[in-house]
Design an enzyme around this catalytic site. Structure first.
Site, short mmCIF file in Angstrom:
data_model
loop_
_atom_site.label_atom_id
_atom_site.label_comp_id
_atom_site.label_asym_id
_atom_site.label_seq_id
_atom_site.Cartn_x
_atom_site.Cartn_y
_atom_site.Cartn_z
N LYS A 117 -17.78 -11.83 9.01
CA LYS A 117 -17.21 -10.90 8.02
C LYS A 117 -17.10 -11.61 6.67
O LYS A 117 -16.07 -12.22 6.37
CB LYS A 117 -15.84 -10.40 8.51
CG LYS A 117 -15.12 -9.48 7.52
CD LYS A 117 -13.96 -8.75 8.17
CE LYS A 117 -13.16 -7.98 7.13
NZ LYS A 117 -12.15 -7.10 7.69
N SER A 150 -14.43 -5.54 1.88
CA SER A 150 -14.62 -4.91 0.57
C SER A 150 -13.98 -5.74 -0.55
O SER A 150 -14.46 -5.70 -1.69
CB SER A 150 -14.11 -3.47 0.56
OG SER A 150 -12.76 -3.37 0.94
N GLY A 151 -12.90 -6.42 -0.26
CA GLY A 151 -12.36 -7.44 -1.16
C GLY A 151 -11.84 -7.01 -2.51
O GLY A 151 -11.66 -7.85 -3.39
N GLY A 152 -11.62 -5.71 -2.71
CA GLY A 152 -11.12 -5.26 -4.02
C GLY A 152 -12.18 -4.50 -4.82
O GLY A 152 -11.92 -4.05 -5.93
N ARG A 207 0.85 -1.22 0.00
CA ARG A 207 0.00 0.00 0.00
C ARG A 207 0.88 1.26 0.00
O ARG A 207 0.57 2.22 -0.70
CB ARG A 207 -0.91 0.03 1.24
CG ARG A 207 -1.78 -1.20 1.42
CD ARG A 207 -3.06 -1.18 0.60
NE ARG A 207 -3.84 -2.37 0.88
CZ ARG A 207 -3.82 -3.49 0.14
NH1 ARG A 207 -3.09 -3.56 -0.96
NH2 ARG A 207 -4.56 -4.54 0.47
N GLU A 263 -14.07 -14.58 9.52
CA GLU A 263 -13.96 -14.03 8.16
C GLU A 263 -13.59 -15.11 7.14
O GLU A 263 -12.42 -15.37 6.90
CB GLU A 263 -12.91 -12.90 8.11
CG GLU A 263 -12.77 -12.30 6.71
CD GLU A 263 -11.73 -11.17 6.61
OE1 GLU A 263 -11.07 -10.86 7.61
OE2 GLU A 263 -11.57 -10.62 5.51
N SER A 317 -16.66 -3.84 7.46
CA SER A 317 -15.36 -3.99 8.11
C SER A 317 -14.34 -3.86 6.97
O SER A 317 -13.71 -4.83 6.58
CB SER A 317 -15.25 -5.35 8.80
OG SER A 317 -13.94 -5.55 9.29
N ARG A 335 -9.37 -1.73 2.41
CA ARG A 335 -9.09 -0.88 1.24
C ARG A 335 -10.17 0.15 0.97
O ARG A 335 -9.88 1.30 0.62
CB ARG A 335 -8.88 -1.77 0.00
CG ARG A 335 -7.55 -2.46 -0.01
CD ARG A 335 -7.51 -3.61 -0.97
NE ARG A 335 -8.25 -4.78 -0.48
CZ ARG A 335 -8.36 -5.93 -1.13
NH1 ARG A 335 -7.80 -6.05 -2.33
NH2 ARG A 335 -9.02 -6.94 -0.61
C1 5MM Z 1 -6.67 -4.68 5.90
O1 5MM Z 1 -6.39 -5.90 5.25
C2 5MM Z 1 -6.40 -7.04 6.11
C3 5MM Z 1 -5.06 -7.63 6.27
O2 5MM Z 1 -4.60 -8.29 5.16
P1 5MM Z 1 -3.16 -9.07 5.24
O3 5MM Z 1 -3.25 -10.05 6.35
O4 5MM Z 1 -3.05 -9.70 3.89
O5 5MM Z 1 -2.10 -8.05 5.47
C4 5MM Z 1 -7.48 -8.02 5.62
O6 5MM Z 1 -7.54 -9.20 6.36
C5 5MM Z 1 -8.78 -7.34 5.74
O7 5MM Z 1 -9.15 -7.23 7.09
C6 5MM Z 1 -9.89 -8.04 5.01
O8 5MM Z 1 -9.47 -8.82 3.96
C7 5MM Z 1 -10.84 -7.00 4.49
O9 5MM Z 1 -10.12 -5.99 3.85
P2 5MM Z 1 -10.66 -5.40 2.48
O10 5MM Z 1 -9.54 -4.52 2.00
O11 5MM Z 1 -10.93 -6.57 1.60
O12 5MM Z 1 -11.93 -4.64 2.87
#
Ligand code: 5MM
Length: 340
Positions: free
Chosen positions: A220, A262-264, A33, A178, A290, A293
């Site tokens: 989640k 949000s997943g992308g 990021r 999740e 939750s 990104r």
């Molecule tokens: C913030 O991203 C979280 C941590 O990811 P890594 O373990 O790969 O560093 C991730 O687990 C996040 O909490 C979820 O996937 C939801 O994040 P998004 O960005 O998909 O909303």
């Protein structure tokens, strides 16, 4: 286990108009990021960036019910020496912690992963509780592709999620469960629906076998969306309708709330689809967010690692937090994005 306390915290995490900030990026993810915005990832830059988020007073107080932290962050102090956990608490938000150790290759299942971190988890939970955490997070990753997911992958990840959730509840910490079905790939929406249903059914069966109390968890999940590379994209209304349909098939009403990842999806897409679900209404659980990104892309871009941009980054974060807060009530309008 104090189920009344777990239920109280779980309900606070999905309080009306609020949702969770996923700021639990591990070292590799935050580096990615930061690289995208031209910032070097060091202890200090990670601290400064997260401090600016947690000091966004209005966003945090009005729209962020809880923050998921990474191991490093739960131990860090702000520039003036205040523990970052205290900043979150002072804003009336609940601190939580990611406790999984990441998705690792699953034996005999090429292209699939199992989330690790159960060894020693009971002891780590005690430490995190003493550091101020009230809830935890564990993310299972299920990819869709030719011949996958396998039964082994879905079952092993569901089992690990259930063992994690039981350990959390034993320690009076609310588990965020999740199971993420990824939206990478070219599969269509129906395939996402079929896999998500399979995964959710497996997860709730394992939670039952592990004696997890559903009143004391937050789910989640992913939304039901076509793969990013699928030629046929669909409307927000269809995503909302199919996501609700699958979740109603799988998630008992005892669960206090569902906080989507949000997943992308783009930040506005993630908001619009959550809003569309809440506009449909009638769900037996709170429907909230939750997001990682989808809450952080805008503030990261506005910040770019410069002290002079902190206020602009906080404004960008406050805007996304407010938009998603409204979406959690079904009160968001697209024009609000343009006005901002
Ligand atoms: C913030 O991203 C979280 C941590 O990811 P890594 O373990 O790969 O560093 C991730 O687990 C996040 O909490 C979820 O996937 C939801 O994040 P998004 O960005 O998909 O909303």
């Amino acid at each position: 286990m104090d189920l009344a306390e777990l239920n109280k915290v779980a309900n606070a995490m999905v309080a009306p108009g609020k949702g969770i900030l996923a700021a639990d990026e591990s070292g590799g993810t935050i580096q990615k990021r930061f690289t995208a915005i031209g910032v070097e990832s060091t202890d200090y830059t990670r601290r400064d960036y997260r401090e600016l988020l947690f000091r966004s007073a209005k966003a945090m107080t009005d729209h962020i019910s809880g923050v998921i932290l990474f191991d490093e962050t739960i131990r860090q102090k702000a520039a003036d020496g205040t523990p970052l956990v205290k900043l979150i608490e002072q804003a009336g938000s609940v601190p939580g912690i990611k406790v999984d150790k990441g998705a690792k290759p699953l034996a005999f299942c090429p292209g699939e992963t199992i989330t690790e971190g159960l060894d020693g988890l009971r002891e780590r939970l005690v430490e995190y509780r003493n550091l101020g955490a009230k809830f935890c997070k564990w993310r299972a990753v299920i990819d869709i592709g030719p011949g996958i997911p396998s039964y082994d992958c879905v079952h092993s990840n569901a089992h690990a999620l259930a063992r994690y959730a039981a350990l959390c509840q034993e320690e009076n910490l609310v588990p965020i469960v999740e199971p993420e079905v990824l939206m990478d790939g070219d599969h269509d929406m129906d395939r996402c629906l079929e896999v998500t249903e399979f995964v959710q059914k497996a997860v709730f069966q394992e939670l039952y076998y592990a004696k997890v109390k559903l009143e004391g968890i937050v789910l989640k999940p992913n939304m039901i969306v076509p793969g990013k590379k699928c030629a046929k994209q669909v409307s927000d209304a269809e995503i909302a309708e199919k996501t609700l349909r699958v979740l109603k098939e799988c998630v008992p009403p005892a669960v206090p709330g569902i906080a989507f990842l949000s997943g992308g999806q783009s930040d506005v897409e993630a908001t619009a689809r959550l809003d569309a679900m809440n506009k449909i209404g009638g769900a037996p659980w709170k429907l909230s967010f939750s997001y990682g990104r989808a809450l952080q892309a805008a503030p990261q871009k506005a910040w770019g690692g410069k002290t002079g941009n902190v206020a602009a980054a906080q404004d960008a974060f406050a805007h996304r937090a407010r938009m998603n807060g409204l979406a959690s009530l079904g009160q968001w309008q697209r024009e609000m994005e343009k006005a901002a």
